[in-house]
Design a protein around this motif. Structure first.
Motif, PDB file in Angstrom:
ATOM      1  N   TRP A  37       0.907  -1.018  -0.067  1.00 53.55           N
ATOM      2  CA  TRP A  37      -0.065   0.097   0.076  1.00 53.55           C
ATOM      3  C   TRP A  37       0.868   1.212  -0.073  1.00 53.55           C
ATOM      4  O   TRP A  37       0.329   2.383   0.472  1.00 53.55           O
ATOM      5  CB  TRP A  37      -0.881   0.157   1.161  1.00 53.55           C
ATOM      6  CG  TRP A  37      -1.661  -1.308   1.361  1.00 53.55           C
ATOM      7  CD1 TRP A  37      -1.629  -2.569   0.580  1.00 53.55           C
ATOM      8  CD2 TRP A  37      -2.183  -1.811   2.614  1.00 53.55           C
ATOM      9  NE1 TRP A  37      -2.419  -3.447   1.271  1.00 53.55           N
ATOM     10  CE2 TRP A  37      -2.483  -3.124   2.637  1.00 53.55           C
ATOM     11  CE3 TRP A  37      -2.231  -1.344   4.163  1.00 53.55           C
ATOM     12  CZ2 TRP A  37      -3.169  -4.027   3.545  1.00 53.55           C
ATOM     13  CZ3 TRP A  37      -2.738  -2.055   4.975  1.00 53.55           C
ATOM     14  CH2 TRP A  37      -3.061  -3.314   4.761  1.00 53.55           C
ATOM     15  N   ASN A  94       7.825   6.130  10.090  1.00 56.70           N
ATOM     16  CA  ASN A  94       6.872   4.929   9.723  1.00 56.70           C
ATOM     17  C   ASN A  94       5.486   5.017  10.240  1.00 56.70           C
ATOM     18  O   ASN A  94       5.197   5.862  11.077  1.00 56.70           O
ATOM     19  CB  ASN A  94       7.610   3.625   9.893  1.00 56.70           C
ATOM     20  CG  ASN A  94       7.568   3.427  11.158  1.00 56.70           C
ATOM     21  OD1 ASN A  94       6.620   3.104  11.778  1.00 56.70           O
ATOM     22  ND2 ASN A  94       8.925   3.133  11.536  1.00 56.70           N
ATOM     23  N   GLY A  95       4.574   4.203   9.506  1.00 61.02           N
ATOM     24  CA  GLY A  95       3.155   4.207  10.046  1.00 61.02           C
ATOM     25  C   GLY A  95       3.046   3.884  11.508  1.00 61.02           C
ATOM     26  O   GLY A  95       2.145   4.651  12.209  1.00 61.02           O
ATOM     27  N   SER A  96       3.778   2.906  12.013  1.00 64.16           N
ATOM     28  CA  SER A  96       3.470   2.789  13.383  1.00 64.16           C
ATOM     29  C   SER A  96       3.881   3.906  14.335  1.00 64.16           C
ATOM     30  O   SER A  96       3.309   4.311  15.501  1.00 64.16           O
ATOM     31  CB  SER A  96       4.463   1.283  13.678  1.00 64.16           C
ATOM     32  OG  SER A  96       4.333   0.426  12.948  1.00 64.16           O
ATOM     33  N   PHE A 128      -5.932  -2.244  12.846  1.00 63.68           N
ATOM     34  CA  PHE A 128      -4.522  -2.546  12.730  1.00 63.68           C
ATOM     35  C   PHE A 128      -3.847  -0.887  12.883  1.00 63.68           C
ATOM     36  O   PHE A 128      -4.208  -0.382  12.019  1.00 63.68           O
ATOM     37  CB  PHE A 128      -4.098  -3.319  11.749  1.00 63.68           C
ATOM     38  CG  PHE A 128      -2.580  -3.458  11.628  1.00 63.68           C
ATOM     39  CD1 PHE A 128      -2.030  -4.368  12.205  1.00 63.68           C
ATOM     40  CD2 PHE A 128      -2.000  -2.645  10.706  1.00 63.68           C
ATOM     41  CE1 PHE A 128      -0.624  -4.345  12.221  1.00 63.68           C
ATOM     42  CE2 PHE A 128      -0.684  -2.654  10.593  1.00 63.68           C
ATOM     43  CZ  PHE A 128       0.156  -3.605  11.353  1.00 63.68           C
ATOM     44  N   HIS A 129      -2.939  -0.720  13.744  1.00 68.84           N
ATOM     45  CA  HIS A 129      -2.250   0.431  13.926  1.00 68.84           C
ATOM     46  C   HIS A 129      -0.901   0.111  13.921  1.00 68.84           C
ATOM     47  O   HIS A 129      -0.051   1.276  14.045  1.00 68.84           O
ATOM     48  CB  HIS A 129      -2.761   1.194  14.874  1.00 68.84           C
ATOM     49  CG  HIS A 129      -4.541   1.507  14.651  1.00 68.84           C
ATOM     50  ND1 HIS A 129      -4.914   2.374  13.806  1.00 68.84           N
ATOM     51  CD2 HIS A 129      -5.571   0.954  15.361  1.00 68.84           C
ATOM     52  CE1 HIS A 129      -6.334   2.443  13.995  1.00 68.84           C
ATOM     53  NE2 HIS A 129      -6.520   1.710  14.941  1.00 68.84           N
ATOM     54  N   GLY A 130      -0.331  -1.045  13.484  1.00 65.63           N
ATOM     55  CA  GLY A 130       1.115  -1.134  13.335  1.00 65.63           C
ATOM     56  C   GLY A 130       1.748  -1.954  14.520  1.00 65.63           C
ATOM     57  O   GLY A 130       1.102  -2.798  14.841  1.00 65.63           O
ATOM     58  N   GLU A 191      -9.148   3.484  11.896  1.00 63.83           N
ATOM     59  CA  GLU A 191      -8.816   3.550  10.744  1.00 63.83           C
ATOM     60  C   GLU A 191     -10.140   4.047   9.912  1.00 63.83           C
ATOM     61  O   GLU A 191     -11.124   3.590   9.766  1.00 63.83           O
ATOM     62  CB  GLU A 191      -8.432   2.180  10.020  1.00 63.83           C
ATOM     63  CG  GLU A 191      -7.224   1.635  10.867  1.00 63.83           C
ATOM     64  CD  GLU A 191      -7.087   0.054  10.480  1.00 63.83           C
ATOM     65  OE1 GLU A 191      -6.768  -0.605   9.524  1.00 63.83           O
ATOM     66  OE2 GLU A 191      -7.583  -0.583  11.314  1.00 63.83           O
ATOM     67  N   ASP A 225      -6.364   7.163  11.838  1.00 61.76           N
ATOM     68  CA  ASP A 225      -5.055   6.444  11.270  1.00 61.76           C
ATOM     69  C   ASP A 225      -5.269   6.385   9.764  1.00 61.76           C
ATOM     70  O   ASP A 225      -5.894   5.674   9.183  1.00 61.76           O
ATOM     71  CB  ASP A 225      -4.903   5.176  11.835  1.00 61.76           C
ATOM     72  CG  ASP A 225      -3.618   4.651  11.234  1.00 61.76           C
ATOM     73  OD1 ASP A 225      -3.102   4.996  10.474  1.00 61.76           O
ATOM     74  OD2 ASP A 225      -3.548   3.389  11.932  1.00 61.76           O
ATOM     75  N   VAL A 227      -2.685   5.852   7.481  1.00 61.46           N
ATOM     76  CA  VAL A 227      -1.696   5.707   7.109  1.00 61.46           C
ATOM     77  C   VAL A 227      -1.853   4.581   6.007  1.00 61.46           C
ATOM     78  O   VAL A 227      -1.184   4.593   4.698  1.00 61.46           O
ATOM     79  CB  VAL A 227      -0.996   4.604   8.129  1.00 61.46           C
ATOM     80  CG1 VAL A 227       0.140   3.771   7.605  1.00 61.46           C
ATOM     81  CG2 VAL A 227      -0.369   5.569   9.208  1.00 61.46           C
ATOM     82  N   PHE A 228      -2.938   3.908   5.732  1.00 66.87           N
ATOM     83  CA  PHE A 228      -3.431   3.171   4.715  1.00 66.87           C
ATOM     84  C   PHE A 228      -4.426   4.049   3.461  1.00 66.87           C
ATOM     85  O   PHE A 228      -4.056   3.840   2.417  1.00 66.87           O
ATOM     86  CB  PHE A 228      -4.048   1.756   4.979  1.00 66.87           C
ATOM     87  CG  PHE A 228      -4.587   1.185   4.020  1.00 66.87           C
ATOM     88  CD1 PHE A 228      -4.230   0.878   2.621  1.00 66.87           C
ATOM     89  CD2 PHE A 228      -6.011   0.419   3.975  1.00 66.87           C
ATOM     90  CE1 PHE A 228      -4.887   0.108   1.690  1.00 66.87           C
ATOM     91  CE2 PHE A 228      -6.660  -0.139   3.156  1.00 66.87           C
ATOM     92  CZ  PHE A 228      -5.986  -0.437   1.930  1.00 66.87           C
ATOM     93  N   LYS A 254       2.924   5.505   4.820  1.00 64.47           N
ATOM     94  CA  LYS A 254       2.813   4.650   3.539  1.00 64.47           C
ATOM     95  C   LYS A 254       2.811   5.419   2.077  1.00 64.47           C
ATOM     96  O   LYS A 254       3.925   5.862   1.628  1.00 64.47           O
ATOM     97  CB  LYS A 254       1.497   3.777   3.420  1.00 64.47           C
ATOM     98  CG  LYS A 254       1.821   2.771   4.434  1.00 64.47           C
ATOM     99  CD  LYS A 254       0.804   1.519   4.279  1.00 64.47           C
ATOM    100  CE  LYS A 254       1.074   0.446   5.200  1.00 64.47           C
ATOM    101  NZ  LYS A 254       0.348  -0.066   6.314  1.00 64.47           N
TER     102      LYS A 254
HETATM  103  C1  LIG Z   1       0.642  -0.184   7.754  1.00 64.36           C
HETATM  104  C2  LIG Z   1      -0.202   0.478   8.693  1.00 64.36           C
HETATM  105  C3  LIG Z   1       0.491   0.932   9.802  1.00 64.36           C
HETATM  106  C4  LIG Z   1       1.853   0.702  10.139  1.00 64.36           C
HETATM  107  O1  LIG Z   1       2.708   1.264   9.232  1.00 64.36           O
HETATM  108  P1  LIG Z   1       4.272   0.854   9.258  1.00 64.36           P
HETATM  109  O2  LIG Z   1       4.732   1.528   8.220  1.00 64.36           O
HETATM  110  O3  LIG Z   1       4.174  -0.569   8.593  1.00 64.36           O
HETATM  111  O4  LIG Z   1       4.928   0.888  10.625  1.00 64.36           O
HETATM  112  C5  LIG Z   1      -0.602   1.551  10.860  1.00 64.36           C
HETATM  113  N1  LIG Z   1      -1.853   1.932  10.637  1.00 64.36           N
HETATM  114  C6  LIG Z   1      -2.237   1.383   9.409  1.00 64.36           C
HETATM  115  C7  LIG Z   1      -3.810   1.637   9.220  1.00 64.36           C
HETATM  116  C8  LIG Z   1      -1.722   0.579   8.329  1.00 64.36           C
HETATM  117  O5  LIG Z   1      -2.290   0.166   7.411  1.00 64.36           O
END
Ligand SMILES: *Cc1c(COP(=O)(O)O)cnc(C)c1O
Length: 416
Positions: A37, A94-96, A128-130, A191, A225, A227-228, A254
């Motif tokens: 992603w 990073n996302g986490s 899921f948040h990392g 999310e 979040d 991130v995705f 991401k």
């Molecule tokens: C992938 C993801 C994360 C974590 O991102 P990383 O870069 O892998 O640490 C956090 N939240 C969501 C919604 C994600 O999809």
């Protein structure tokens, strides 16, 4: 090592270009999940590569301790302009950590506005948040959380509106109940519109709208979040804007760097930001060494320019229609359930219950590899989340490979 390679059979990837990744024998695979992603503009977009090259000749890294550099400053301004109501930008890598920073911000914010008892988090089942320890507490996927349950912060999980067995109404009722007894809650973390790693489960913007109202009333921060979902994955630049809400904190990573480099940003409202003024002891002591790395921020600036110059959201809208249409053929297939799409995400379940230990999804994965597509499943959830600018012919090919692979696997198991 040899044993591992034989049993795991990893692809040995040598290069990537546009929609495709190439192995060392020259075979190509359509990247059906944009390399987890991230490569939303395809691999090695020439403008991103050239921005990276150019930046590397002048400044590769300098830590943001009493220092700022041009691309980080400009990127912060451009991101803030894309997030009305969230003018303050915190960089990490990073996302986490984008979510981890948001959690720490929420805890410290609450303590500094006179609510130190607010130390708990709310999150959704299936969330899921990392991967870091803080965000592991928010995980609604048992397999990701259980091994660490003795050492994580306090989080309550709410029934998810994306769970077909729960539904919107029941999820809203549970949210209302939780926020009525919320005097120990620092923040709700969501999310927006789709739970990604938990199985590409989609839910209504009405839930987000209501979550915004209720958290504001309860003195609980709303952290989204993205991130995705950010950078156009769900059809709009941010998913949360489909609910017309302004969260207190927004997390991005991401797609932010187009899949070239690790980079993340946590955006906050002025109300959150200002709670950290008033003395050194009130500052936000959080800084990763590579936060706001110049290579990453320079590439991210170029990503935003490409979105504008190449009308990426407009192109993605057309592809999303093609993807949704292409998904229709799966609806009548026995053994296929919960066919769903949102923007440039298409997904369905094989034989129900997504479970990380069930093997059907992995059989589809193998079949798709043999036909030239990389389609990594989430248990028995099969999904595609290709680059937003995937050429139409490649998208058609991806859908055709997906169909053939699923048919072969279902036939093998006597479902079709
Ligand atoms: C992938 C993801 C994360 C974590 O991102 P990383 O870069 O892998 O640490 C956090 N939240 C969501 C919604 C994600 O999809």
């Amino acid at each position: 090592m040899d044993v591992y390679i034989q049993s795991a059979r990893p692809l040995v990837i040598e290069r990537a270009e546009g929609t495709r990744i190439f192995d060392k024998n020259g075979r190509s695979y359509i990247d059906g999940n944009s390399s987890w992603w991230t490569a939303l503009l395809g691999h090695n977009h020439p403008r991103l590569v050239s921005a990276l090259r150019e930046q590397a000749t002048s400044l590769c890294h300098v830590a943001l301790g009493g220092i700022i550099h041009e691309s980080a400053a400009h990127l912060a301004l451009r991101l803030a302009a894309l997030c009305p109501g969230l003018p303050h930008v915190f960089f990490s890598d990073n996302g986490s950590t984008a979510v981890e920073a948001a959690m720490k911000m929420a805890l410290q914010y609450q303590a500094q506005v006179g609510a130190p008892a607010r130390t708990e988090f709310l999150a959704l089942d299936g969330a899921f948040h990392g991967e870091t320890l803080g965000v592991t507490a928010l995980s609604g996927v048992g397999a990701f959380r259980a091994p660490f349950s003795s050492a994580i912060v306090s989080a309550r999980r709410l029934p998810s509106p994306a769970d077909p067995e729960v539904g919107l109404e029941a999820a809203l009722t549970a949210l209302e109940c939780a926020l009525q007894e919320a005097s120990t809650v620092a923040a709700l973390v969501l999310e927006p519109l789709v739970q990604g790693a938990g199985g590409m489960r989609v839910y209504s913007p009405l839930y987000l709208k209501r979550a915004r109202e209720l958290t504001a009333q309860a003195g609980v921060l709303l952290i989204v979040d993205e991130v995705f979902t950010g950078f156009g994955r769900t059809g709009t630049f941010w998913a949360s804007s489909q609910a017309e809400i302004i969260p207190d904190v927004l997390c991005a990573a991401k797609g932010l760097s187009g899949g070239l480099l690790p980079l993340a940003a946590t955006l906050a409202s002025s109300r959150v930001f200002e709670a950290f003024w008033g003395g050194k002891e009130r500052a936000f002591y959080y800084g990763h060494t590579y936060a706001g790395n110049p290579l990453g921020t320079r590439v991210a600036l170029e990503v935003l320019s490409v979105y504008e110059d190449e009308n990426v959201l407009g192109v993605a809208q057309e592809r999303a229609q093609q993807l949704a249409l292409g998904l229709e053929r799966f609806r009548a297939m026995p053994g296929v359930e919960q066919v769903r799409s949102l923007g440039m995400i298409a997904a369905f379940d094989l034989g129900g219950n997504a479970n990380y230990l069930q093997p059907l999804g992995w059989e589809v994965y193998q079949e798709a590899l043999e036909r030239g597509a990389y389609l990594r499943p989430l248990g028995n959830v099969i999904y595609a989340a290709p680059p937003l600018n995937i050429p139409s012919a490649d998208l058609q090919e991806l859908l055709d490979i997906l169909e053939k692979s699923v048919r072969v696997v279902l036939e093998r198991h006597g479902a079709a």
